[in-house]
Design an enzyme around this catalytic site. Structure first.
Site, PDB file in Angstrom:
ATOM      1  CG  ASP A  46      -4.065   0.238  -5.320  1.00  0.00           C
ATOM      2  OD1 ASP A  46      -3.340   1.254  -5.599  1.00  0.00           O
ATOM      3  OD2 ASP A  46      -3.885  -0.678  -4.604  1.00  0.00           O
ATOM      4  CG  LEU A  47       1.690  -1.769  -7.919  1.00  0.00           C
ATOM      5  CD1 LEU A  47       1.625  -2.548  -8.901  1.00  0.00           C
ATOM      6  CD2 LEU A  47       2.871  -0.674  -7.970  1.00  0.00           C
ATOM      7  CG  ASP A  48       2.142  -1.113  -3.467  1.00  0.00           C
ATOM      8  OD1 ASP A  48       3.198  -2.038  -3.523  1.00  0.00           O
ATOM      9  OD2 ASP A  48       2.268   0.005  -3.824  1.00  0.00           O
ATOM     10  CB  THR A 138       0.494   3.059  -7.715  1.00  0.00           C
ATOM     11  OG1 THR A 138       0.862   2.900  -6.293  1.00  0.00           O
ATOM     12  CG2 THR A 138       1.225   3.790  -8.598  1.00  0.00           C
ATOM     13  CB  SER A 139      -1.029   5.527  -2.954  1.00  0.00           C
ATOM     14  OG  SER A 139      -2.236   5.805  -2.942  1.00  0.00           O
ATOM     15  CE  LYS A 170      -5.284   5.227  -5.600  1.00  0.00           C
ATOM     16  NZ  LYS A 170      -4.757   3.841  -5.569  1.00  0.00           N
ATOM     17  CG  ASP A 195      -5.125  -3.089  -1.504  1.00  0.00           C
ATOM     18  OD1 ASP A 195      -4.450  -3.425  -0.525  1.00  0.00           O
ATOM     19  OD2 ASP A 195      -4.816  -1.971  -2.180  1.00  0.00           O
TER      20      ASP A 195
END
Length: 245
Positions: A46-48, A138-139, A170, A195
């Site tokens: 994931d990113l953030d 990522t979202s 997601k 996360d």
């Protein structure tokens, strides 16, 4: 204890008990075990909140957006993490013009990278993946994700799944399934880092093992870390191996 894939080694891990996370999600018992070793062929991040700490920028954008659209930021801001912005807007403010509301939010998020930094240990860990196939799921949209990667000093990988590339966000598994397809690796041979609860559920539903970076998400994951530096990485002939300290 749930059944475990044969390619994963399990070790009792009683040093951390996450009673708060278990209580929040209505699970009565404390979790006193996690996997500490993983064997895999590739990684999806994931990113953030996973590779980059963008929480302050995200919070500022959503709070500004909420005020502009006549909504209470104290109600909106806590409910938006881990899913696509368009899905959050649809769920939390269905009365708004969805396109106009999303376009404004995307601008606010993409134009503010103040305070965006890499997560602890992320840069060094990524530097060790020179032989490991990896990507990002990522979202966020590409317009939001790219400035955050640049701000954190992370080069975008070739496999880079963003919100506009999928139909269902997601916790649906589609995003991670797409990542696996692009890596050309079976989901069961991939390790995911997430996360949020929605992100962990997405990766697990796709068939991946998942390492969580927050206590809350760890209630649904196979392992928990707070810093990428706690992992050792090795390679055998056909696989890669991570061991958590």
């Amino acid at each position: 204890m749930p059944s475990l894939r044969s390619n994963l080694a399990i070790t009792n891990y009683t040093g951390r008990l996450f009673s708060r996370a278990r209580k929040v999600h209505g699970i009565d018992e404390q979790r006193d075990w996690f996997l500490t070793e993983f064997t895999f062929k590739g990684i999806l991040f994931d990113l953030d909140g996973t590779l980059v700490n963008s929480i302050a920028a995200v919070d500022r954008a959503w709070r500004t957006w909420s005020v502009e659209f006549g909504l209470d930021p104290e109600v909106i801001a806590p409910q938006i993490h881990g899913r696509r912005a368009k899905d959050s807007i649809s769920a939390l403010a269905p009365h708004l013009d969805q396109i106009a509301a999303f376009n404004r939010l995307e601008y606010l998020e993409a134009s503010d990278t103040e305070g965006v930094i890499p997560m602890p240990g992320a840069i060094d860990f990524l530097a060790r993946l020179n032989e490991v196939p990896w990507g990002i799921v990522t979202s966020g949209t590409r317009a939001i994700a790219l400035p955050r990667l640049r701000a954190a000093g992370i080069e975008p990988p070739k496999v880079f799944v963003t919100a506009e590339q999928i139909v269902r966000g997601k916790p649906d598994p589609e995003a991670f399934e797409r990542g696996a397809e692009l890596l050309q690796i079976a989901p069961s041979d991939l390790l995911a880092f997430e996360d949020t609860i929605a992100g962990v559920q997405s990766a697990k539903s796709a068939g991946m093992s998942v390492v969580a970076l927050t206590e809350e998400a760890s209630a649904h994951a196979d392992a928990f870390i707070s810093d990428f530096s706690v992992m050792s990485l090795n390679r055998s002939s056909d696989n890669f191996h991570i061991k958590l300290a």
